[in-house]
Design a protein around this motif. Structure first.
Motif, mmCIF file in Angstrom:
data_model
loop_
_atom_site.group_PDB
_atom_site.id
_atom_site.type_symbol
_atom_site.label_atom_id
_atom_site.label_comp_id
_atom_site.label_asym_id
_atom_site.label_seq_id
_atom_site.Cartn_x
_atom_site.Cartn_y
_atom_site.Cartn_z
ATOM 1 N N ALA A 162 0.820 -1.206 0.000
ATOM 2 C CA ALA A 162 0.000 0.000 0.000
ATOM 3 C C ALA A 162 0.858 1.261 0.000
ATOM 4 O O ALA A 162 0.446 2.314 -0.520
ATOM 5 N N LEU A 163 2.063 1.175 0.586
ATOM 6 C CA LEU A 163 2.975 2.320 0.623
ATOM 7 C C LEU A 163 3.792 2.445 -0.655
ATOM 8 O O LEU A 163 4.697 3.278 -0.732
ATOM 9 N N GLY A 164 3.553 1.576 -1.635
ATOM 10 C CA GLY A 164 4.203 1.725 -2.931
ATOM 11 C C GLY A 164 5.379 0.814 -3.177
ATOM 12 O O GLY A 164 6.042 0.932 -4.222
ATOM 13 N N THR A 165 5.670 -0.130 -2.274
ATOM 14 C CA THR A 165 6.781 -1.050 -2.484
ATOM 15 C C THR A 165 6.427 -2.040 -3.597
ATOM 16 O O THR A 165 5.328 -2.601 -3.593
ATOM 17 N N SER A 166 7.331 -2.211 -4.523
ATOM 18 C CA SER A 166 7.052 -3.093 -5.648
ATOM 19 C C SER A 166 7.022 -4.544 -5.198
ATOM 20 O O SER A 166 7.595 -4.905 -4.169
ATOM 21 N N ARG A 167 6.351 -5.352 -6.022
ATOM 22 C CA ARG A 167 6.257 -6.776 -5.713
ATOM 23 C C ARG A 167 7.642 -7.426 -5.715
ATOM 24 O O ARG A 167 7.937 -8.266 -4.868
ATOM 25 N N ARG A 168 8.501 -7.019 -6.647
ATOM 26 C CA ARG A 168 9.841 -7.593 -6.723
ATOM 27 C C ARG A 168 10.648 -7.265 -5.477
ATOM 28 O O ARG A 168 11.368 -8.110 -4.952
ATOM 29 N N ARG A 169 10.492 -6.007 -4.978
ATOM 30 C CA ARG A 169 11.246 -5.622 -3.783
ATOM 31 C C ARG A 169 10.742 -6.365 -2.544
ATOM 32 O O ARG A 169 11.518 -6.760 -1.679
ATOM 33 N N VAL A 170 9.425 -6.546 -2.474
ATOM 34 C CA VAL A 170 8.864 -7.304 -1.352
ATOM 35 C C VAL A 170 9.387 -8.746 -1.370
ATOM 36 O O VAL A 170 9.780 -9.287 -0.338
ATOM 37 N N LEU A 171 9.399 -9.339 -2.578
ATOM 38 C CA LEU A 171 9.906 -10.704 -2.686
ATOM 39 C C LEU A 171 11.383 -10.758 -2.308
ATOM 40 O O LEU A 171 11.825 -11.685 -1.628
ATOM 41 N N GLY A 172 12.165 -9.757 -2.743
ATOM 42 C CA GLY A 172 13.576 -9.707 -2.377
ATOM 43 C C GLY A 172 13.763 -9.606 -0.869
ATOM 44 O O GLY A 172 14.667 -10.233 -0.303
ATOM 45 N N LEU A 173 12.920 -8.816 -0.209
ATOM 46 C CA LEU A 173 13.009 -8.683 1.250
ATOM 47 C C LEU A 173 12.711 -10.006 1.941
ATOM 48 O O LEU A 173 13.411 -10.409 2.879
ATOM 49 N N LEU A 174 11.670 -10.684 1.472
ATOM 50 C CA LEU A 174 11.307 -11.967 2.079
ATOM 51 C C LEU A 174 12.401 -13.013 1.870
ATOM 52 O O LEU A 174 12.778 -13.740 2.795
#
Length: 827
Positions: free
Chosen positions: A290-302
């Motif tokens: 919701a804050l604008g983080t891309s799906r790729r960045r979220v996956l990278g974080l996980l």
């Protein structure tokens, strides 16, 4: 770099979560279990090979009917190998006006290079030693009794007076586990000076070698590329192992089975913990999106968080695996004392790589799907991710599990049986759980209030209930296979060799001697007597075509066709034989019939209806193949590759072959029996039986070692499965407490819920373990009379339900004691 720092910060912040701790513990345990099991397997494999090397007195050797050329010893010296020369031959010893045919081995002072030469002195004390000095000889107990001699007295052998320096208790014997005559060990120089090894002697010469594995392999490669003298052949531990192939194959299969189940248990725990962690992270991921983080960045974080967890956990697992492997390696030395205790590092590092593969395979799918959580999930928890009928990502843990099974089993049959059995357990558990949920929706309204709450809770969490039931079933099935079925399989293996297994064979028994021999044997305490006719013949033609004109695809066929064959016949199918094709012979067939073993079928490419021609004595016989048999060669019964029908073979020239059991301590009576029937050749197979029983005991000890790690893995599976619905249960408990539900009601409801889950898991696991054990016993271990331990499995199923209920109650104890307001704040 920023993403890595963020992942490390996230891991530090979330380390208190039980999901991450269970995930880390599962990974550590997977690495430790795989590392220790693999190291122990290597240790036992080397021990088995060394045990086989003990039977030949060296790591490798060469045997020839004539003196070996010096080139073989020269090449061994070039490779830095130790060597010893031996020769074996039959000879007659004289003492006290008595004679006795002996199986004599002459050796130099370096014998043995491997194994122990156990000797007994005049006082009855035992010691380890080497070959006798010149002028001395060692005799075994049978020889001492037969010649009425004691240690310290003299006998004449080869025209020389020799002093009996010790009793021969046990020796490495060139792989010859069968003693055809009483044994003697003398000095090689004495045998040469007595002319026992000259031209025309029946001696077999051996050069035995020992040294570092690389040097032994180098000499072996050279020898295999060199033209061996006529009649010479290499002596290898593998050939000795072939004599006990069934025992060694079963030992390896047991160890691989236990290692596999330990690893799979850890994988199930990782999958459950990752699933729960992904559910907990849903709200956080939705906020990031919701804050604008891309799906790729979220996956990278996980994935970064998962990697930051995996590296230290794997490192810790490696350290623990190396430490415990060293301990297991040293303790396993009690099983195989002759193997150098140099710890191999490769199995532990390979286990680390497999542990990471298990983590990625089982944890990746839920984390990848977590990255697809839409931003609107911040406001509506029901909108978490796109529904899919089929998710290919969840094939990854299945493929990883199959790859793990294959890599650890090295057996397509074992891998297939385990994969199908565990898949069947998962499917049945899911079906039973679905059936329970269907019944719950219909029974709950009229049930007891506490039971109604428990059934309703299961029905509300349909997906979680299915996951819990399946995971618990898989974990319990693996544990039951290890804790109940594997010991039963080992016991079934032991029962194949009961204490009264026939340990003697008698050759050359004449037809008119049968009744007298049977009576004399019963008089000295012998039993389990089994007699079969024995005719010596030669294969001359197949389907009318001479064998010397046939080109065989199997190299063994030509050798077997050139040798003399042992033929027998029987009106009924002998024990330890099973007809797998065709029909057993009729009482009076119109044409001579023969039943062949599967080895002959494969070796000569034979089929039902083919005709085999044999020369037996001065006659011949043409027999049609009427059946193909599967023979259990590990039964120590009298077995034959070729069995003719009695109606046509009864008149062939033949003697009788007998097997019987005689308790130890009857050497005097046996010597008298041998003198009364001087034409008999008595063969002692006690050494072979002892070796097989040692293997069973060693495997049993190894399985108990591995079972400890498997129990830890199983405990993690139970913890992860029961914790899978902890968050939902806390939320429901808070609402129910707010609405006036009492603690006792919540406890009884939780007890009913977990008891039902445990009962489904226990019943499914018990049925799966029984089926898998029965399948394994026939297809892998070839234990035909195995019956699954049904009562222990039934009790284990009930016990599983009780344990799951207790653990579930322990997990909800805090929830029932916490005030509703605090629970609602936490939610």
């Amino acid at each position: 770099m920023k993403l890595l720092l963020l992942a490390l910060r996230s891991l530090r912040r979330e380390w208190h979560l039980p999901e991450l701790r269970t995930l880390a513990a599962s990974l550590v345990l997977a690495v430790v279990a795989l590392g220790v099991v693999a190291t122990l397997a290597v240790r036992i494999e080397r021990g088995m090979l060394a045990s086989a090397a003990e039977l030949i007195g060296g790591d490798i050797g060469i045997e020839s009917p004539q003196t070996l050329p010096d080139t073989f010893a020269t090449e061994a010296s070039r490779h830095g190998l130790s060597m010893t020369n031996t020769a074996s031959f039959p000879s007659v010893a004289f003492a006290h006006q008595q004679t006795q045919l002996l199986d004599v081995q002459a050796s130099d002072q370096h014998y043995p290079l491997r194994g122990t030469l156990e000797l007994g002195d005049a006082a009855g004390h035992s010691r380890n030693g080497h070959a006798p000095a010149t002028g001395e000889i060692y005799l075994d107990h049978r020889a001492l009794v037969a010649l009425n001699l004691k240690v310290g007295q003299q006998l004449q052998l080869g025209g020389r007076e020799l002093t009996i320096a010790a009793e021969l208790l046990r020796q490495p014997d060139g792989g010859e586990l069968l003693a055809l005559a009483p044994r003697a060990l003398m000095n090689l120089a004495d045998a040469e000076q007595a002319g026992l090894l000259g031209v025309g002697s029946r001696a077999h010469h051996r050069l035995l070698l020992a040294g570092e594995p690389a040097a032994v392999q180098g000499w072996r490669d050279w020898a295999q590329s060199t033209a061996l003298p006529q009649g010479a052949e290499l002596i290898t531990p593998e050939q000795t192992q072939e004599r006990m192939r069934t025992a060694f194959d079963r030992a390896g299969a047991f160890l691989r089975l236990t290692a596999l189940l330990s690893a799979l248990l850890a994988g199930v725990a990782i999958a459950l913990s990752a699933q729960r962690y992904a559910r907990r992270k849903t709200a956080e991921v939705a906020l990031l999106r919701a804050l604008g983080t891309s799906r790729r960045r979220v996956l990278g974080l996980l994935l970064g968080t998962l990697g930051a967890l995996a590296l230290p956990a794997t490192a810790l697992g490696l350290l623990l695996a190396l430490g415990l492997s060293q301990l297991a390696w040293l303790l396993a030395s009690q099983l195989f004392s002759s193997v150098p205790t140099v710890l191999p590092l490769a199995p532990s590092f390979a286990a680390g790589a497999m542990g990471i593969a298990v983590l990625i395979g089982f944890a990746l799918p839920p984390l990848v799907r977590l990255a697809e959580v839409p931003p609107v999930a911040v406001f509506r928890q029901s909108v978490t991710r796109r529904a899919r009928r089929f998710d290919a990502l969840y094939l990854i843990p299945v493929l990883v599990a199959l790859a793990l099974i294959w890599s650890q089993s090295h057996s397509l049959k074992l891998a297939g049986i385990l994969a199908i059995s565990l898949s069947g357990v998962a499917a049945v558990a899911a079906l039973l759980a679905a059936l329970l949920l269907w019944v719950a929706r219909r029974v709950a309204p009229g049930a007891h209030p506490a039971l109604r709450l428990g059934l309703a809770a299961l029905a509300r969490r349909r997906t979680l209930s299915l996951i819990q039931a399946t995971a618990l079933s898989l974990g319990l099935c693996a544990l039951l296979l290890l804790a109940v079925v594997a010991p039963a399989l080992l016991q079934g293996w032991r029962q194949e060799l009961p204490p009264d297994t026939p340990n003697w064979f008698a050759l050359n028994l004449q037809g008119d001697q049968r009744a007298g021999f049977e009576k004399a044997l019963a008089g000295i305490g012998g039993g389990k007597l089994n007699m079969m006719p024995l005719a010596v013949g030669k294969l001359t033609a197949i389907n009318g075509k001479p064998v010397n004109t046939i080109t065989f695809a199997d190299e063994r066929a030509k050798d077997s066709a050139d040798r003399q064959l042992r033929l027998s016949w029987a009106s009924a199918l002998p024990p330890s034989n099973e007809v797998i094709a065709g029909q057993w012979q009729e009482a009076h067939p119109p044409q001579a019939e023969v039943s062949i073993d599967t080895m002959w079928r494969d070796m000569f490419a034979l089929k039902i209806g083919d005709t085999l021609s044999f020369n037996v004595g001065e006659g011949s016989i043409d027999a049609r193949i009427s059946s193909i048999r599967k023979v259990d060669w590990s039964s120590f019964r009298v077995n034959f590759f070729l069995l003719l029908d009695p109606d046509h073979a009864g008149n062939l020239p033949h003697t009788w072959l007998a097997s019987f059991y005689l308790p130890r301590g009857h050497a005097t009576q046996l010597a008298q029996l041998s003198r009364d029937y001087s034409n008999l050749s008595l063969i002692d197979v006690d050494s072979l039986l002892d070796r097989v029983r040692e293997i069973v005991d060693r495997v049993g000890n190894a399985v108990r070692w591995i079972l400890g790690f498997s129990l830890l893995a199983g405990a993690l599976v139970l913890a992860a499965a029961l914790a899978a619905s902890a968050a939902e249960r806390r939320h429901e408990a808070a609402l129910l407490r707010t609405l006036g539900a009492r603690r006792n009601q919540l406890r009884v409801a939780a007890a009913c819920e977990f008891a039902l889950l445990g009962l489904i898991a226990g019943i499914t696991a018990a049925l799966g373990a029984a089926g898998a054990g029965l399948w394994l016993s026939h297809a892998v271990f070839h234990i035909d009379d195995f019956v699954p331990p049904l009562w222990p499995l039934a009790l284990a199923a009930l016990g599983a339900a009780f344990v799951v209920m207790l653990l579930g109650l322990a997990g909800t104890r805090k929830v029932t004691r916490t005030p509703p307001m605090r629970l609602l704040r936490d939610v």
